[in-house]
Design a protein around this motif. Structure first.
Motif, short mmCIF file in Angstrom:
data_model
loop_
_atom_site.label_atom_id
_atom_site.label_comp_id
_atom_site.label_asym_id
_atom_site.label_seq_id
_atom_site.Cartn_x
_atom_site.Cartn_y
_atom_site.Cartn_z
N MET A 47 0.82 -1.20 0.00
CA MET A 47 0.00 0.00 0.00
C MET A 47 0.86 1.25 0.00
N MET A 48 2.00 1.20 0.70
CA MET A 48 2.89 2.36 0.72
C MET A 48 3.34 2.71 -0.70
N HIS A 49 3.78 1.70 -1.45
CA HIS A 49 4.24 1.95 -2.81
C HIS A 49 3.09 2.41 -3.71
N LYS A 50 1.89 1.88 -3.48
CA LYS A 50 0.73 2.31 -4.25
C LYS A 50 0.43 3.78 -3.98
N TYR A 51 0.47 4.17 -2.70
CA TYR A 51 0.15 5.55 -2.35
C TYR A 51 1.24 6.51 -2.81
N LEU A 52 2.47 6.03 -2.92
CA LEU A 52 3.53 6.88 -3.48
C LEU A 52 3.23 7.16 -4.96
N ARG A 53 2.78 6.11 -5.67
CA ARG A 53 2.45 6.29 -7.09
C ARG A 53 1.26 7.23 -7.28
N LEU A 54 0.29 7.12 -6.37
CA LEU A 54 -0.93 7.92 -6.48
C LEU A 54 -0.76 9.32 -5.90
N LYS A 55 0.43 9.62 -5.41
CA LYS A 55 0.75 10.92 -4.81
C LYS A 55 -0.09 11.20 -3.57
N ARG A 56 -0.46 10.13 -2.87
CA ARG A 56 -1.08 10.31 -1.57
C ARG A 56 -0.01 10.37 -0.47
N ILE A 57 1.22 10.10 -0.86
CA ILE A 57 2.39 10.35 -0.02
C ILE A 57 3.32 11.25 -0.82
N LYS A 58 3.60 12.43 -0.29
CA LYS A 58 4.43 13.40 -1.00
C LYS A 58 5.55 13.91 -0.09
N VAL A 59 6.57 14.43 -0.72
CA VAL A 59 7.62 15.14 0.00
C VAL A 59 7.74 16.52 -0.63
N ASN A 60 7.54 17.52 0.20
CA ASN A 60 7.58 18.91 -0.27
C ASN A 60 6.57 19.15 -1.39
N GLY A 61 5.43 18.48 -1.27
CA GLY A 61 4.34 18.68 -2.21
C GLY A 61 4.49 17.98 -3.54
N LYS A 62 5.50 17.11 -3.67
CA LYS A 62 5.77 16.46 -4.96
C LYS A 62 5.78 14.94 -4.81
N ARG A 63 5.50 14.26 -5.92
CA ARG A 63 5.62 12.81 -5.95
C ARG A 63 7.08 12.43 -5.74
N THR A 64 7.32 11.41 -4.92
CA THR A 64 8.69 11.05 -4.53
C THR A 64 8.85 9.54 -4.55
N GLU A 65 10.05 9.07 -4.87
CA GLU A 65 10.34 7.65 -4.87
C GLU A 65 10.61 7.15 -3.46
N ALA A 66 10.39 5.86 -3.25
CA ALA A 66 10.60 5.26 -1.92
C ALA A 66 12.06 5.36 -1.48
N ALA A 67 12.98 5.37 -2.45
CA ALA A 67 14.41 5.40 -2.12
C ALA A 67 14.94 6.79 -1.84
N TYR A 68 14.10 7.81 -1.95
CA TYR A 68 14.55 9.18 -1.69
C TYR A 68 15.07 9.30 -0.26
N ARG A 69 16.24 9.94 -0.13
CA ARG A 69 16.81 10.15 1.21
C ARG A 69 16.36 11.50 1.74
N LEU A 70 15.72 11.44 2.87
CA LEU A 70 15.15 12.65 3.46
C LEU A 70 16.23 13.63 3.92
N CYS A 71 15.93 14.91 3.77
CA CYS A 71 16.84 15.97 4.19
C CYS A 71 16.20 16.77 5.31
N GLU A 72 17.02 17.33 6.16
CA GLU A 72 16.51 18.17 7.23
C GLU A 72 15.69 19.31 6.62
N GLY A 73 14.49 19.51 7.13
CA GLY A 73 13.62 20.56 6.61
C GLY A 73 12.58 20.07 5.63
N ASP A 74 12.71 18.84 5.12
CA ASP A 74 11.71 18.28 4.21
C ASP A 74 10.35 18.19 4.91
#
Length: 322
Positions: free
Chosen positions: A30-57
């Motif tokens: 479900m996590m990967h599905k919601y990433l594809r559907l942009k129900r999980i975003k980083v900084n308002g944008k679609r993001t891959e599961a492998a993205y490394r989070l940065c301070e302030g994201d």
């Protein structure tokens, strides 16, 4: 919608790892599905599961409430009013604690909440060094563990970055760990290398040693040297060249010198005259020997930390000085 602002302690990790901790009831699929559907975003944008989070994201989660863990009982550290800790060293990244024999490092199958990590977290919380509400997925954690009845230095990471670095360094064997133990008899030769294969029996919670590799066995190497001898006992220093379960206890017993107080690999007949019921083993010295870049922990390279007041040394070898 829920959102998390990434702090220093949550930065540097992959987005999927962060989500596993922040949303523990969300299945991986479900996590990967919601990433594809942009129900999980980083900084308002679609993001891959492998993205490394940065301070302030800013991680935005458009998920149903059912995926978020219900409020848990008060964490164990909150129930500790006065943390019981012997701190060997502390800085902004790590804490080295001298664990007392008899204390467990983590809650075991008996549910003991009076653990070393709980006392460390209570200490950091009460001192203001850690706020559990300030990090969505990180809590101070132990990088190594030792048995209940073994005392000595245990490493705690105070930041997620320190935890990642130290886990890698331990895996790559870039930390040198030395133990003191009291054994029955005289090791022959007085110093040497014990090398064989060790297999763990999960049901019996015991290990067996083998001269040749057998299914499930791993290489086990211990270097030892005799420091002092008195009566029927010897004080021995051991260096772990591999870190297997019960390695020192099994290795010293294999050369006819079981640890004082060790009923699992020794005998009650030998231990009874001394009244010891826990193995005389102490992780007394730790040296950081980084072979590769250690990033934020590079300043620790080459430093050694030692516990000098080991109880059983003072009791049985009072004239010996480390």
């Amino acid at each position: 919608m829920r959102e998390y602002y990434i702090t220093k302690n949550d930065s540097g990790q992959r987005l999927n790892k962060f989500l596993e901790k922040a949303v523990p009831l969300l299945p991986g699929g479900m996590m990967h599905k919601y990433l594809r559907l942009k129900r999980i975003k980083v900084n308002g944008k679609r993001t891959e599961a492998a993205y490394r989070l940065c301070e302030g994201d800013n991680v935005q989660l458009y998920l149903n409430d059912e995926y978020f863990e219900a409020p848990r009982e008060e964490e164990a550290f909150r129930r500790i009013q006065t943390p019981q800790l012997r701190i060997v060293y502390e800085d902004e990244n790590i804490l080295l604690a001298d664990k007392a024999p008899g204390m467990v490092v983590h809650a075991d199958e008996h549910g003991d909440a009076n653990t070393l990590i709980a006392h460390i977290q209570a200490y950091l919380y009460q001192s203001g060094a850690w706020d559990p509400d300030d990090a969505a997925s990180f809590a101070p954690a132990l990088c190594n563990r030792i048995d209940r009845n073994t005392g000595g230095i245990v490493i705690a990471a105070k930041t997620a970055e320190a935890l990642r670095i130290l886990n890698d360094k331990i895996k790559d064997r870039e930390l040198e760990k030395r133990y003191l133990c009291i054994v029955h008899g005289r090791p022959r030769p007085p110093e040497g290398l014990i090398e064989n294969y060790l297999r763990r029996d999960e049901k019996r919670k015991q290990v067996t040693l083998h001269k040749t590799r057998v299914p499930g066995a791993k290489t086990a190497r211990t270097r030892y040297r005799t420091l002092a001898a008195q009566g029927k006992l010897s004080l021995v220093e051991c260096e772990l060249l591999t870190g297997r379960t019960h390695q020192i206890r099994a290795h010293m017993a294999s050369i006819g010198c079981p640890l004082l107080g060790d009923g699992k690999y020794g005998t009650n007949e030998l231990n009874r005259p001394y009244g010891e019921t826990g193995q005389a083993l102490y992780a007394y010295k730790l040296t950081f020997r980084f072979e590769q870049d250690a990033g934020a922990l590079s300043y620790l390279n080459g430093r050694t930390f030692t516990v000098r007041d080991v109880p059983f040394v003072q009791k049985y070898f009072p004239a010996f000085r480390l």
